[in-house]
Design a protein around this motif. Structure first.
Motif, PDB file in Angstrom:
ATOM      1  N   HIS A  11       0.827  -1.213   0.000  1.00 31.54           N
ATOM      2  CA  HIS A  11       0.000   0.000   0.000  1.00 31.54           C
ATOM      3  C   HIS A  11       0.859   1.260   0.000  1.00 31.54           C
ATOM      4  O   HIS A  11       0.732   2.145   0.860  1.00 31.54           O
ATOM      5  CB  HIS A  11      -0.950  -0.001   1.210  1.00 31.54           C
ATOM      6  CG  HIS A  11      -1.853  -1.188   1.255  1.00 31.54           C
ATOM      7  ND1 HIS A  11      -1.731  -2.198   2.170  1.00 31.54           N
ATOM      8  CD2 HIS A  11      -2.883  -1.548   0.440  1.00 31.54           C
ATOM      9  CE1 HIS A  11      -2.638  -3.122   1.955  1.00 31.54           C
ATOM     10  NE2 HIS A  11      -3.363  -2.755   0.903  1.00 31.54           N
ATOM     11  N   THR A  12       1.740   1.327  -1.000  1.00 34.96           N
ATOM     12  CA  THR A  12       2.713   2.412  -1.075  1.00 34.96           C
ATOM     13  C   THR A  12       2.220   3.551  -1.951  1.00 34.96           C
ATOM     14  O   THR A  12       1.731   3.341  -3.062  1.00 34.96           O
ATOM     15  CB  THR A  12       4.045   1.888  -1.642  1.00 34.96           C
ATOM     16  OG1 THR A  12       4.460   0.758  -0.877  1.00 34.96           O
ATOM     17  CG2 THR A  12       5.121   2.965  -1.573  1.00 34.96           C
ATOM     18  N   VAL A  13       2.368   4.771  -1.452  1.00 33.73           N
ATOM     19  CA  VAL A  13       2.246   5.971  -2.270  1.00 33.73           C
ATOM     20  C   VAL A  13       3.549   6.750  -2.113  1.00 33.73           C
ATOM     21  O   VAL A  13       4.166   6.753  -1.045  1.00 33.73           O
ATOM     22  CB  VAL A  13       1.039   6.851  -1.887  1.00 33.73           C
ATOM     23  CG1 VAL A  13      -0.266   6.117  -2.093  1.00 33.73           C
ATOM     24  CG2 VAL A  13       1.146   7.341  -0.453  1.00 33.73           C
ATOM     25  N   GLY A  14       3.987   7.372  -3.200  1.00 31.45           N
ATOM     26  CA  GLY A  14       5.236   8.114  -3.123  1.00 31.45           C
ATOM     27  C   GLY A  14       5.701   8.559  -4.488  1.00 31.45           C
ATOM     28  O   GLY A  14       4.903   8.702  -5.418  1.00 31.45           O
ATOM     29  N   LEU A  15       7.016   8.756  -4.590  1.00 33.00           N
ATOM     30  CA  LEU A  15       7.564   9.279  -5.836  1.00 33.00           C
ATOM     31  C   LEU A  15       8.967   8.766  -6.057  1.00 33.00           C
ATOM     32  O   LEU A  15       9.639   8.314  -5.130  1.00 33.00           O
ATOM     33  CB  LEU A  15       7.589  10.809  -5.810  1.00 33.00           C
ATOM     34  CG  LEU A  15       8.693  11.491  -4.966  1.00 33.00           C
ATOM     35  CD1 LEU A  15       8.989  12.880  -5.521  1.00 33.00           C
ATOM     36  CD2 LEU A  15       8.302  11.576  -3.500  1.00 33.00           C
ATOM     37  N   ASN A  16       9.405   8.846  -7.306  1.00 32.90           N
ATOM     38  CA  ASN A  16      10.822   8.713  -7.638  1.00 32.90           C
ATOM     39  C   ASN A  16      11.452  10.084  -7.481  1.00 32.90           C
ATOM     40  O   ASN A  16      10.958  11.073  -8.021  1.00 32.90           O
ATOM     41  CB  ASN A  16      11.005   8.188  -9.057  1.00 32.90           C
ATOM     42  CG  ASN A  16      10.487   6.776  -9.214  1.00 32.90           C
ATOM     43  OD1 ASN A  16       9.530   6.531  -9.939  1.00 32.90           O
ATOM     44  ND2 ASN A  16      11.107   5.830  -8.516  1.00 32.90           N
ATOM     45  N   THR A  17      12.532  10.133  -6.730  1.00 35.84           N
ATOM     46  CA  THR A  17      13.102  11.390  -6.252  1.00 35.84           C
ATOM     47  C   THR A  17      14.434  11.709  -6.926  1.00 35.84           C
ATOM     48  O   THR A  17      15.048  10.867  -7.582  1.00 35.84           O
ATOM     49  CB  THR A  17      13.361  11.318  -4.743  1.00 35.84           C
ATOM     50  OG1 THR A  17      14.477  10.432  -4.536  1.00 35.84           O
ATOM     51  CG2 THR A  17      12.163  10.797  -3.983  1.00 35.84           C
ATOM     52  N   TYR A  18      14.899  12.927  -6.674  1.00 34.78           N
ATOM     53  CA  TYR A  18      16.274  13.331  -7.001  1.00 34.78           C
ATOM     54  C   TYR A  18      17.168  13.217  -5.765  1.00 34.78           C
ATOM     55  O   TYR A  18      18.288  13.732  -5.759  1.00 34.78           O
ATOM     56  CB  TYR A  18      16.287  14.766  -7.510  1.00 34.78           C
ATOM     57  CG  TYR A  18      15.854  14.935  -8.953  1.00 34.78           C
ATOM     58  CD1 TYR A  18      15.444  13.855  -9.732  1.00 34.78           C
ATOM     59  CD2 TYR A  18      15.851  16.199  -9.540  1.00 34.78           C
ATOM     60  CE1 TYR A  18      15.045  14.033 -11.043  1.00 34.78           C
ATOM     61  CE2 TYR A  18      15.456  16.382 -10.859  1.00 34.78           C
ATOM     62  CZ  TYR A  18      15.050  15.299 -11.599  1.00 34.78           C
ATOM     63  OH  TYR A  18      14.653  15.489 -12.908  1.00 34.78           O
ATOM     64  N   GLY A  19      16.692  12.578  -4.726  1.00 36.51           N
ATOM     65  CA  GLY A  19      17.439  12.399  -3.490  1.00 36.51           C
ATOM     66  C   GLY A  19      16.459  12.126  -2.367  1.00 36.51           C
ATOM     67  O   GLY A  19      15.263  12.433  -2.473  1.00 36.51           O
ATOM     68  N   GLU A  20      16.952  11.512  -1.297  1.00 31.66           N
ATOM     69  CA  GLU A  20      16.113  11.143  -0.175  1.00 31.66           C
ATOM     70  C   GLU A  20      16.721  11.698   1.113  1.00 31.66           C
ATOM     71  O   GLU A  20      17.924  11.946   1.181  1.00 31.66           O
ATOM     72  CB  GLU A  20      15.985   9.613  -0.058  1.00 31.66           C
ATOM     73  CG  GLU A  20      15.510   8.939  -1.343  1.00 31.66           C
ATOM     74  CD  GLU A  20      16.642   8.788  -2.354  1.00 31.66           C
ATOM     75  OE1 GLU A  20      16.501   9.319  -3.480  1.00 31.66           O
ATOM     76  OE2 GLU A  20      17.667   8.170  -2.022  1.00 31.66           O
ATOM     77  N   GLN A  21      15.864  11.866   2.110  1.00 32.91           N
ATOM     78  CA  GLN A  21      16.331  12.322   3.416  1.00 32.91           C
ATOM     79  C   GLN A  21      16.000  11.252   4.456  1.00 32.91           C
ATOM     80  O   GLN A  21      14.911  10.664   4.434  1.00 32.91           O
ATOM     81  CB  GLN A  21      15.686  13.655   3.810  1.00 32.91           C
ATOM     82  CG  GLN A  21      16.162  14.831   2.984  1.00 32.91           C
ATOM     83  CD  GLN A  21      15.524  14.908   1.614  1.00 32.91           C
ATOM     84  OE1 GLN A  21      14.312  14.855   1.498  1.00 32.91           O
ATOM     85  NE2 GLN A  21      16.320  15.037   0.572  1.00 32.91           N
TER      86      GLN A  21
END
Length: 381
Positions: free
Chosen positions: A351-361
């Motif tokens: 049940h994942t929502v999110g994005l492909n990023t240019y970096g993560e924290q």
């Protein structure tokens, strides 16, 4: 009340902007939302997206950003909008925004965080590090992630911060964060979330260090530029270490063989964005002169994420929601290996929502080539 009644996920890839955002809004609509979080391709008319979201959620905090790919109930897609709404019955959320990131000083973080904590505690007096976490979205081309992340986490103390850097496909041109009715660059927004539901903050990476050590001998941290490795032109030396001609270096090589640095006993990926004509390398993170790194060896990305989610399930049960920040370089690797469908299935199952990023924290450190996030479980009995 089960967590299923507290969380509403949505995902639309309709080609027309208005139809896509309306379908997304219909899917996440619920009686008393505490927060709307969304991730949107910049192939849509973002001014129209902003107008429609502001119209549909007049009294609800809405936070979002542009992406390099979207993750949601339909799996891993491009040219879509995904996200979630969280009910006030199970969540309390407070959002703050930082504009003009180029003017931000590390010392500014404490005043910003203290104000957000005061606001959260007014609504959730029992909020603490055990039942609360922080989530940040930030302009992925701001070159400000390191100082913002470190400053906010220091001020948050034991409340852990995760987040993602906004993207714009593979253009690396303009990345945007949505808050208070507008998309803006040079912006970060942080939401503090307190919940009665169990949750786990995580960082997943599928690399281990090899014996190939290297020393950064010349770099410009402000530009995330490395000009020399081991006293030689950076691109030339990196190409030698991984065994390819320097003029053949590509995004696939950078995705398959990043570099690792050890911070407080934990290895973090330092990924290369591009090789430049002058022989330098541009990274997704700031790199200091004198830092010692190792070439990374990839493990099986599919087995790695399956094992990581199995550990999360063992700790708290199946996630009712996972908010995930997945690096664009992981996406490129999945595409190269033909794993898009498998990865989509794993994300959907959790049940994942999110994005492909240019970096993560992750907990005060700006990282790349990882999947960071929070998994939220079912209601406590």
């Amino acid at each position: 009340m089960s967590s299923g009644h507290l969380i509403r996920m949505g995902h639309s890839n309709r080609p027309q902007t208005l139809e896509a955002v309306q379908a997304f809004c219909d899917a996440i609509q619920q009686p008393d939302p505490a927060l709307v979080l969304f991730f949107c391709s910049d192939s849509y008319d973002l001014d129209l997206v902003a107008t429609e979201l502001a119209r549909r959620f007049t009294d609800v905090p809405v936070l979002g950003c542009s992406t390099a790919g979207e993750i949601g109930p339909m799996g891993c897609l491009d040219h879509s909008i995904s996200g979630v709404s969280l009910s006030r019955a199970g969540f309390t959320a407070t959002v703050g925004c930082i504009d003009s990131l180029h003017e931000f000083e590390v010392t500014d973080g404490k005043a910003f965080v203290d104000e957000q904590l005061r606001r959260l505690n007014r609504s959730a007096p029992n909020a603490d590090a055990q039942n609360s976490f922080a989530l940040m979205l930030i302009d992925g081309l701001s070159l400000a992630e390191e100082k913002i992340t470190r400053s906010l986490q220091n001020a948050l103390g034991r409340i852990r911060l995760i987040g993602g850097s906004a993207g714009d496909g593979m253009d690396f041109s303009k990345t945007l964060v949505y808050w208070n009715g507008t998309f803006q660059s040079d912006r970060a927004a942080m939401v503090l979330i307190s919940t009665s539901l169990p949750f786990r903050i995580f960082k997943i990476q599928h690399f281990r260090p090899t014996n190939e050590r290297l020393v950064v001998t010349a770099a410009d941290m402000s530009k995330r530029l490395v000009t020399e490795i081991n006293g030689l032109p950076a691109a030339q030396e990196y190409a030698r270490l991984i065994g390819v001609p320097v003029d053949a270096l590509s995004a696939e090589h950078f995705a398959a063989m990043p570099l690792l640095v050890l911070i407080d006993g934990t290895s973090y990926t330092r990924s290369i964005q591009k090789a430049n004509p002058d022989g330098s390398l541009t990274f997704f993170c700031a790199i200091e002169e004198g830092i010692v790194m190792r070439v990374a060896q990839s493990e099986d990305i599919l087995s790695n994420i399956q094992q990581s989610f199995a550990e999360i399930r063992a700790q708290m049960g199946p996630p009712a929601l996972t908010i995930g920040f997945d690096c664009i370089l992981r996406k490129l690797e999945n595409q190269r290996l033909g794993l898009n469908s498998d990865m989509s299935s794993i994300f959907q199952h959790h049940h994942t929502v999110g994005l492909n990023t240019y970096g993560e924290q992750y907990c005060g450190v700006h990282v790349t080539q990882t999947l960071t996030g929070v998994a939220i479980g079912d209601a406590r009995v």
